[in-house]
Design a protein around this motif. Sequence first.
Motif, PDB file in Angstrom:
ATOM      1  N   UNK A 225      66.624  51.017  27.423  1.00 23.61           N
ATOM      2  CA  UNK A 225      67.153  52.799  28.017  1.00 23.61           C
ATOM      3  C   UNK A 225      66.147  53.671  29.090  1.00 23.61           C
ATOM      4  N   UNK A 226      64.802  53.337  28.346  1.00 20.76           N
ATOM      5  CA  UNK A 226      63.317  54.075  28.616  1.00 20.76           C
ATOM      6  C   UNK A 226      62.778  53.838  30.001  1.00 20.76           C
ATOM      7  N   UNK A 227      63.523  52.093  30.558  1.00 21.75           N
ATOM      8  CA  UNK A 227      62.852  51.815  31.394  1.00 21.75           C
ATOM      9  C   UNK A 227      64.023  52.250  32.200  1.00 21.75           C
ATOM     10  N   UNK A 228      64.805  51.934  31.876  1.00 18.95           N
ATOM     11  CA  UNK A 228      66.394  52.744  33.194  1.00 18.95           C
ATOM     12  C   UNK A 228      66.158  53.803  33.418  1.00 18.95           C
ATOM     13  N   UNK A 229      65.791  54.764  32.674  1.00 23.40           N
ATOM     14  CA  UNK A 229      65.895  55.881  32.318  1.00 23.40           C
ATOM     15  C   UNK A 229      64.093  56.198  34.227  1.00 23.40           C
ATOM     16  N   UNK A 230      63.294  55.939  34.133  1.00 24.89           N
ATOM     17  CA  UNK A 230      62.028  56.011  34.347  1.00 24.89           C
ATOM     18  C   UNK A 230      63.146  55.049  35.962  1.00 24.89           C
ATOM     19  N   UNK A 231      63.215  54.079  36.344  1.00 22.89           N
ATOM     20  CA  UNK A 231      63.690  53.791  37.340  1.00 22.89           C
ATOM     21  C   UNK A 231      64.291  54.224  38.270  1.00 22.89           C
ATOM     22  N   UNK A 232      65.560  55.869  37.605  1.00 25.48           N
ATOM     23  CA  UNK A 232      66.420  56.360  38.129  1.00 25.48           C
ATOM     24  C   UNK A 232      66.004  57.424  38.642  1.00 25.48           C
ATOM     25  N   UNK A 233      64.679  57.742  38.233  1.00 25.94           N
ATOM     26  CA  UNK A 233      63.269  58.402  38.411  1.00 25.94           C
ATOM     27  C   UNK A 233      64.032  59.822  37.685  1.00 25.94           C
ATOM     28  N   UNK A 234      64.619  59.644  36.215  1.00 23.92           N
ATOM     29  CA  UNK A 234      64.539  60.908  34.973  1.00 23.92           C
ATOM     30  C   UNK A 234      63.600  61.162  34.179  1.00 23.92           C
ATOM     31  N   UNK A 235      62.562  61.719  35.263  1.00 23.94           N
ATOM     32  CA  UNK A 235      61.277  61.876  34.697  1.00 23.94           C
ATOM     33  C   UNK A 235      60.452  62.730  34.880  1.00 23.94           C
ATOM     34  N   UNK A 236      59.764  63.377  34.835  1.00 25.00           N
ATOM     35  CA  UNK A 236      58.240  64.593  35.559  1.00 25.00           C
ATOM     36  C   UNK A 236      56.597  64.066  34.687  1.00 25.00           C
ATOM     37  N   UNK A 237      55.898  63.836  35.819  1.00 29.87           N
ATOM     38  CA  UNK A 237      54.792  63.571  36.092  1.00 29.87           C
ATOM     39  C   UNK A 237      53.703  64.235  35.352  1.00 29.87           C
ATOM     40  N   UNK A 238      52.602  64.460  33.942  1.00 28.65           N
ATOM     41  CA  UNK A 238      52.128  65.060  33.583  1.00 28.65           C
ATOM     42  C   UNK A 238      50.571  65.076  33.765  1.00 28.65           C
ATOM     43  N   UNK A 239      49.941  65.896  33.761  1.00 25.31           N
ATOM     44  CA  UNK A 239      48.253  66.004  32.607  1.00 25.31           C
ATOM     45  C   UNK A 239      48.787  67.239  32.026  1.00 25.31           C
ATOM     46  N   UNK A 240      49.229  67.892  31.618  1.00 20.95           N
ATOM     47  CA  UNK A 240      49.061  69.181  30.279  1.00 20.95           C
ATOM     48  C   UNK A 240      50.453  69.906  30.548  1.00 20.95           C
ATOM     49  N   UNK A 241      50.830  70.580  31.970  1.00 21.03           N
ATOM     50  CA  UNK A 241      51.755  71.088  31.793  1.00 21.03           C
ATOM     51  C   UNK A 241      53.246  71.113  31.012  1.00 21.03           C
ATOM     52  N   UNK A 242      54.168  71.086  30.492  1.00 22.34           N
ATOM     53  CA  UNK A 242      55.290  70.721  29.966  1.00 22.34           C
ATOM     54  C   UNK A 242      56.500  71.571  30.392  1.00 22.34           C
ATOM     55  N   UNK A 243      57.015  70.846  31.242  1.00 25.20           N
ATOM     56  CA  UNK A 243      58.676  71.009  31.479  1.00 25.20           C
ATOM     57  C   UNK A 243      59.716  71.477  30.542  1.00 25.20           C
ATOM     58  N   UNK A 244      60.316  72.913  30.908  1.00 23.14           N
ATOM     59  CA  UNK A 244      60.955  73.343  29.495  1.00 23.14           C
ATOM     60  C   UNK A 244      62.327  72.599  30.525  1.00 23.14           C
ATOM     61  N   UNK A 245      62.395  73.231  31.623  1.00 26.92           N
ATOM     62  CA  UNK A 245      64.107  72.586  32.231  1.00 26.92           C
ATOM     63  C   UNK A 245      63.927  72.879  34.085  1.00 26.92           C
ATOM     64  N   UNK A 246      64.895  71.911  34.625  1.00 25.10           N
ATOM     65  CA  UNK A 246      64.706  71.372  35.925  1.00 25.10           C
ATOM     66  C   UNK A 246      66.441  71.935  35.658  1.00 25.10           C
ATOM     67  N   UNK A 247      66.736  72.583  37.322  1.00 22.22           N
ATOM     68  CA  UNK A 247      68.581  72.816  37.249  1.00 22.22           C
ATOM     69  C   UNK A 247      68.569  72.766  38.356  1.00 22.22           C
ATOM     70  N   UNK A 248      69.645  72.346  39.475  1.00 18.35           N
ATOM     71  CA  UNK A 248      69.703  71.860  40.633  1.00 18.35           C
ATOM     72  C   UNK A 248      71.430  72.843  40.836  1.00 18.35           C
ATOM     73  N   UNK A 249      70.956  73.945  41.556  1.00 17.15           N
ATOM     74  CA  UNK A 249      72.301  74.189  41.789  1.00 17.15           C
ATOM     75  C   UNK A 249      72.951  74.897  44.245  1.00 17.15           C
ATOM     76  N   UNK A 250      73.226  72.908  44.411  1.00 16.99           N
ATOM     77  CA  UNK A 250      73.808  73.599  45.876  1.00 16.99           C
ATOM     78  C   UNK A 250      72.731  72.924  46.454  1.00 16.99           C
ATOM     79  N   UNK A 251      71.509  74.011  47.012  1.00 14.16           N
ATOM     80  CA  UNK A 251      70.505  73.418  47.291  1.00 14.16           C
ATOM     81  C   UNK A 251      68.985  74.497  46.761  1.00 14.16           C
ATOM     82  N   UNK A 252      69.121  74.469  45.813  1.00 14.69           N
ATOM     83  CA  UNK A 252      68.804  75.330  44.739  1.00 14.69           C
ATOM     84  C   UNK A 252      68.002  74.695  43.950  1.00 14.69           C
TER      85      UNK A 252
END
Length: 316
Positions: A225-252
Amino acid sequence: MKTGKALGLFTAFLVLAAMGAVSASAQSLDSPYGDPSVPWLRGNLHTHSTNSDGRQPPQAVIDDYAGRGYDFLMFSDHDKITDTAGLDAKGMVLIPGDEISAKGPHMLHVGAKERVEPDADRQVVIDKINGGAGGFAIMNHPNWQDSYNHCDLAVLQKLQGYAGMEIFNGVVLFLTGSEVATDKWDRVLSTGHRVWGFANDDSHDVPHRGIAWNMVQCATRNADDVVAAMKAGRFYASTGVKVDEIRTDGLTVTVKAANAQSFRVHTDFGRTLARIEGSEMKFTAVPDPKKCTYIRVECFGAGEAEAWLQPMFVKP
Ligand SMILES: [Zn+2]
Ligand SMILES: [Zn+2]
């Protein structure tokens, strides 16, 4: 007659308004991120042990990463899949894989079901991975070495079917070249490839650990499941910033990251569309089939802490 004509004009107006609404709502960002409530798992996919040129045996490496709070780990010994059966995973998900190294530019085989023999033609390797050897391929540390060019842009442009590239490789901080490879990432993204950006330690010893990692949205803690999630792009890369929320609505796109201090939005060939101060950002893309086919967000924190979101492609 007069009433009928007015009604006809009104109907035409409604039809035009509806067409306008349809074309506006059809444009949106193709974001890989899913349900914001799904937990994030932290992991490193590039780790060497004494099974290749690493300094510690696999169990000591596992103990170290588990102690740092990692959720998953992949051993990437050179051309060798490290057998983790019989080891204590210390609660982490262990992902099978290796670093295909001989005969050409290095690449990770993530989620390997079987070993793929190195071939000077890296397309042969990628095709075997996609054709049944399991998981996916990542092109590694493209800007390593004195040449800053371990993997040439022309090679990255020519190869097809690799899922990702390392846009940050920790051990290159101790070597020559550049640990960052967003320059090649943007050029590859701008010429028709859909490639995700990974950040890995490439650790060979203790000082190389905990530098760069991937945060994966995955509801379950198992390797497939972890491999499938990464293959689908459901991750972000980091060297220290922790992202709390990513939302899209239309083009925003809206991003919240409590420990971020600023953001940048990039598009085709690296052009910067916006610089935003603070720990939250909102940006609306203006589609252009030649100049804005995707957007991606970089988040900057204190010191050298950073996070790289995956590209969001503008749907025509
Ligand atoms: Zn390598
Ligand atoms: Zn390596």
